[in-house]
Design an enzyme around this catalytic site. Structure first.
Site, PDB file in Angstrom:
ATOM      1  N   SER A   1      -9.583   2.244   2.866  1.00 53.22           N
ATOM      2  CA  SER A   1      -8.775   2.842   1.850  1.00 53.22           C
ATOM      3  C   SER A   1      -7.849   1.758   0.867  1.00 53.22           C
ATOM      4  O   SER A   1      -6.738   1.962   0.461  1.00 53.22           O
ATOM      5  CB  SER A   1      -8.423   3.697   2.811  1.00 53.22           C
ATOM      6  OG  SER A   1      -6.987   3.343   3.001  1.00 53.22           O
TER       7      SER A   1
ATOM      8  N   SER B   1     -10.080  -0.064   7.180  1.00 53.41           N
ATOM      9  CA  SER B   1      -9.230  -0.633   5.657  1.00 53.41           C
ATOM     10  C   SER B   1      -8.838  -1.575   4.907  1.00 53.41           C
ATOM     11  O   SER B   1      -8.678  -1.766   3.772  1.00 53.41           O
ATOM     12  CB  SER B   1      -8.499   1.297   5.338  1.00 53.41           C
ATOM     13  OG  SER B   1      -8.658   2.508   6.082  1.00 53.41           O
TER      14      SER B   1
ATOM     15  N   LYS C   1       0.793  -1.158  -0.214  1.00 56.05           N
ATOM     16  CA  LYS C   1       0.297   0.129   0.067  1.00 56.05           C
ATOM     17  C   LYS C   1       0.940   1.162   0.089  1.00 56.05           C
ATOM     18  O   LYS C   1       1.897   1.154   1.032  1.00 56.05           O
ATOM     19  CB  LYS C   1      -1.108   0.213   0.941  1.00 56.05           C
ATOM     20  CG  LYS C   1      -1.938   1.436   1.084  1.00 56.05           C
ATOM     21  CD  LYS C   1      -2.909   1.265   2.784  1.00 56.05           C
ATOM     22  CE  LYS C   1      -4.084   2.188   2.200  1.00 56.05           C
ATOM     23  NZ  LYS C   1      -4.977   1.798   3.602  1.00 56.05           N
TER      24      LYS C   1
END
Ligand SMILES: [Zn+2]
Lengths: 481, 479
Positions: free
Chosen positions: B148, B172, B73
């Site tokens: 997210s 997330s 990420k």
């Protein structure tokens, strides 16, 4: 309106001289090339986290213990938020409602020996901001401002006092003696010029007898005790004047201009800052092991204020001697070693007087010189048993400073031993006979002429005569006393 | 079946057997990334990945993770690989250091192939708040992958990497795992060092794995947990993470959170979760209803605390030391123009919310009160775990929603995390596994446990995974 009394409290920032910064592994630095002591943490790169410096915690505890503070079993850090280029995270990690050291008290001693008690509100840990240098004036955004992050993140202990001080002079006495105490604790360099100790004073005035506090102003960042004392003095005078002319003191930050002696307002608009304090989620509480705290308490060195008292009461030093001797931990250690071997009062006299005077020319401190505390004690011994005269002893000391030999060796090598009484008597006789005019003056009661005879005797003996002995012998020869 | 269809564990097995090299595996995945039609990646480090694969292939002994690709990420700092956290504020930013968790995985033989798309600074539930692009749900390109960590979830689902890292603040990892039909786990707060994770809300942020099997997620977790001297909140890990092998749930008491099975939960989602619970019962688990009355207040609590922390965490982005900087002729403009131009609307919204929640005079009413509710939620979970071992609920109240559906309504977007937020507030471990389909889209089952119960959760998830037998391959995916 002469019945207004000043009320003063101080906030002192002390940079801890730890090997690393408060929350990262960088070494703090003074005077190194800008931005050479930085890392992702103290530059607030994305994703970094602070880690508390354990040695800074230890030093904060030592300071708290010396100030008689209550030690919090569990203190926490807070974030203090504000935007400024000297604060890369845009928040300072500080302590807010639970500081590591709570209430305490510090007792200073005035020159007349009276006690000056100052309540300590708190002492907490935080990090220093980076150093900003403004190319063009104080205003934000001025041309050419540059940031040096070397200082950013240096561990600080902020000590806050109660508004217990009542004069500029007391404020200076308190700060000087607090600084001396911190030096004895070995926690900080406490240099006002280099900024490793900084003091702000909160000043207000109120009618004598009133229990409520007047509106205070904050006098910022003086770089010497002298300026601070003058600044507080000037601010008190300014506030008295305002009130005398029927005005009101504004709560604001003020600045003392040492060149003009004037007080100027710094940034009253920024007073309304909302720092939005909240608990620092990146750190866990500081919970020092109680046994560790007790050990730190028991390991505290003898602090200058109680020591000063002991030097006067137990060792016969004057208040002034004691103040000079307690000027630094090194000097105390030096004196104590000498005083263990010879008369303390005489040791104190020689150390603070002749020794420091002679060494001053060399730019040395006693403990850095060739003269050991044992040498001082030996010299005091030679004087006490009459081996050397006072003037000769000064020469002996010069010899020790030069060679590092012990005083007896210097006496031997340079022939500085006290003259035999018979020899001295014969020399005095010769001097009196050779100077009948001066002898007559003495008979006429002009005592001043004695200086002439002493001088002559010193010249003839190469300083080996004791002035008192010379005077006695001259009197005997001239006046038959 | 191609190389990319293999699970991470299977790929490591192929490497160990000498049937494939790390370089071949990396090339196969890089090839898929190059044809990436779900827009999962923001940056690809093809050369770095190849070089690392060759290095590993040349080692006398293969490291435990063998040399297989990993997606990371973009919220995690990777040295010399552009790291933006999905924000224009860090466009082109090349960090000088690598996050601890990534470094540990690299040490164990993971090969970072690139950085995945995300909602800007991890604020969002659909990856639509990325300042760069939308990521598409591999099951339906007209829908969001969740967020997210949407890029990391989509990349694993679309088999562009066998596994990836995400970060979970209020859901997330778990929510995009659910929406993309894969496994995602948020471990106990403090399990994995946050050093190098670009902070959103420090007291909630946790790194965790995405994978297509529970065993793979466990393996990735195994190499990341444990104390890091650079993160004071990281924990000494009590017992090693085990790769789960359990095949039954005998003696396991599963509490079903009543508040998360009622109003607001899509019937299709509820049905899939209930079906999974029936299977759990068949494996020997006891299913009991549990009430967490304060849990629904979690959303409000979260939307005070997280913005409060982010308002401070994001203050460092001022354009002075790194990142792009606006031209300005005084300091205030420097701050205002840089931050005004480079932060997106959701980030600004949360900074403002948080600044307000901490303002003097409002602190106690908002931040202080939210902290008290958080304490209540922690207690409520503790009480619940006196009677059950694991709490079950849907991971997300809905399946993947259409792109653009909720962007105009922040509150509707916030509701996407209603099931995941309570465990975040309590710092508890929680895993999402795919448990079925609703309208052809994956549904996630969330299992949460007490702190440090990762092994128990992984075992339960693994046993259920075997009987649910969910096919993680999105329809029409060419491998
Ligand atoms: Zn540093």
């Amino acid at each position: 309106m002469s019945d207004l009394e000043p009320v003063i409290g101080v906030e002192i920032h002390v940079q801890l001289s730890t090997r690393t910064k408060m929350f990262c592994g960088c070494a703090p630095s003074f005077g190194d090339a800008p931005n050479t002591h930085t890392c992702p943490v103290c530059l607030a790169h994305p994703g970094v986290l602070p880690v508390v410096n354990g040695e800074a915690v230890r030093r904060a505890l030592i300071i708290g213990l010396a100030l008689g503070c209550e030690i919090a079993p569990r203190s926490i850090f807070h974030r203090k938020n504000y935007f400024y280029p000297d604060l890369p995270k845009a928040y300072q990690i500080s302590q807010f409602d639970i500081p590591i050291c709570g209430r305490g008290e510090f007792t200073a001693i005035r020159e007349d020996g009276s006690e000056l008690k100052v309540g300590i509100t708190r002492a907490h840990l935080e990090e220093d901001a980076a150093k900003l240098t403004h190319g063009g004036g104080r205003r934000a955004g001025a041309d050419g401002s540059v940031v040096d992050f070397n200082r950013g993140g240096t561990p600080l202990v902020e000590i806050v006092t109660e508004p217990d001080l009542r004069s500029a002079a007391d404020t200076a006495i308190f700060l000087r003696q607090l600084r001396q105490t911190l030096l004895f604790l070995g926690v900080s360099d406490c240099s006002m010029e280099e900024g490793s100790m900084r003091a702000d004073a909160n000043v207000s005035v109120r009618p004598v007898g009133s229990q409520t506090l007047g509106v205070k102003t904050e006098l910022k960042n003086m770089n010497s005790f002298r300026f601070l004392e003058r600044g507080v003095e000037a601010e008190i005078a300014r506030q008295r004047e305002i009130i005398a002319s029927g005005g009101h003191v504004q709560q604001e930050t003020v600045h003392y201009e040492p060149d003009t002696g004037h007080i100027t307002s710094l940034r009253s608009k920024e007073e309304s800052h909302d720092y939005r304090y909240f608990p620092e989620p990146d750190l866990v509480p500081v919970a020092p092991d109680p046994a560790w705290v007790e050990r730190l308490r028991s390991e505290q060195p003898e602090l200058p204020i109680p020591l000063r008292r002991r030097l006067v009461v137990e060792m016969g030093l004057t208040q002034e001697d004691a103040e000079v001797i307690t000027g630094s931990p090194e000097l105390v250690a030096y004196f104590m070693e000498a005083a263990g071997l010879a008369d303390p009062k005489s040791c104190a006299n020689w150390i603070r007087g002749e020794l420091r005077a002679q060494l001053r020319e060399l730019g040395q401190e006693p403990w850095e010189s060739n003269v050991t505390p044992a040498h001082v004690a030996a010299l005091v011994g030679l004087l006490a048993d009459g081996t050397v005269s006072v003037p000769a002893a000064k020469e002996v000391l010069a010899g020790v400073i030069e060679t590092g030999d012990d005083p007896a060796t210097v006496v031997e090598a340079r022939g500085l031993g006290q003259m035999d009484a018979g020899d001295l008597s014969a020399i005095i006789g010769e001097i009196v006979n050779a100077n009948p005019d001066q002898a007559q003056q003495l008979r006429d009661g002009k005592d001043k002429v004695m200086g002439f005879f002493v001088g002559q005797a010193m010249k003839r003996t190469g300083g080996r005569a004791e002035p008192q002995a010379v005077q006695a012998l001259v009197r005997a020869a001239v006046l038959g006393e | 079946m191609g190389l990319r269809d293999l699970s991470a564990t299977e790929q490591i097995g192929e490497l160990a057997a000498g049937r494939v090299s790390s370089l071949e595996l990396v090339e196969a995945h890089l090839d898929a990334i190059a044809r990436d039609d779900v827009e999962a990646f923001l940056a690809v480090d093809a050369e770095g990945a190849r070089a690392r694969a060759r290095e590993i292939d040349a080692l006398p002994e293969r490291p435990p993770l063998g040399g297989i690709p990993l997606g990371v990420k973009d919220a995690l700092s990777t040295r010399d690989i552009v790291t933006t956290s999905g924000s224009k504020m860090l466009e082109g930013f090349r960090p000088v250091y690598t996050a601890t968790c990534v470094a540990r995985l690299e040490q164990a033989g993971a090969v970072v192939v690139g950085k995945t798309n995300m909602d800007e600074f991890a604020m969002g539930s659909s990856t639509e708040n990325s300042a760069y692009k939308n990521t598409f749900n591999p099951w339906d390109h007209a829908r969001v992958p969740g967020g997210s960590s949407g890029g990391s979830a989509a990349a694993v689902s679309a088999r562009e990497v066998p596994w990836s890292l995400g970060s979970d603040t209020g859901g997330s990892i778990r929510q995009p795992a659910a929406l993309c039909g894969i496994v995602g786990m948020k471990p106990t707060y403090g399990a994995i060092s946050r050093y190098g994770l670009i902070a959103f809300a420090s007291s909630l942020d946790q790194v965790g794995p995405f994978a297509r099997t529970v065993a793979d997620a466990a393996l990735l977790l195994q190499h990341m947990v444990g104390r890091d001297p650079m993160d004071s909140t990281s924990l000494e890990w009590p017992t090693p993470i085990e790769v789960p092998v359990a095949t039954d749930l005998a003696g396991l008491r599963i509490g079903v959170v009543e508040e998360l099975m009622g109003e607001g939960i899509d019937p299709g989602v509820k049905a899939a979760v209930e079906a999974a619970l029936v299977k759990a019962e068949a494996l020997g688990a006891t299913i009991v209803p549990v009430s967490l009355p304060t849990a629904l207040s979690g959303l409000a609590t979260y939307y005070v605390l997280a913005p409060a922390e982010c308002s401070a965490n994001l203050s460092r982005f001022d354009g002075i030391r790194y990142g792009p900087s606006a031209e300005a002729d005084n300091l205030l403009d420097q701050y205002e123009v840089t931050r005004g131009r480079l932060f997106g609307p959701e980030v600004k919204r949360r900074i403002m919310l948080g600044t307000f929640a901490l303002a003097s005079g409002y602190y106690d009413q908002y931040y202080g009160r939210a902290q008290r509710v958080r304490t209540l939620i922690v207690r409520e979970f503790a009480q619940a775990f006196e009677g059950v071992d694991v709490l079950a609920s849907p991971t997300s109240p809905t399946v993947a929603f259409p792109i653009g559906d909720r962007t105009a309504d922040p509150y509707a977007m916030y509701l996407a995390d209603v099931c995941t937020i309570p465990a975040s507030l309590a710092g508890l471990p929680a895993i999402s596994i795919p448990c079925g389909l609703s309208d052809g889209l994956p549904v996630g089952l969330q299992l949460a446990g007490p702190a440090f119960s990762e092994n128990c959760l992984l075992d339960a998830a693994h046993a259920l995974e075997q009987v649910i037998a969910f096919d993680t391959c999105p329809p029409g995916l060419a491998t």
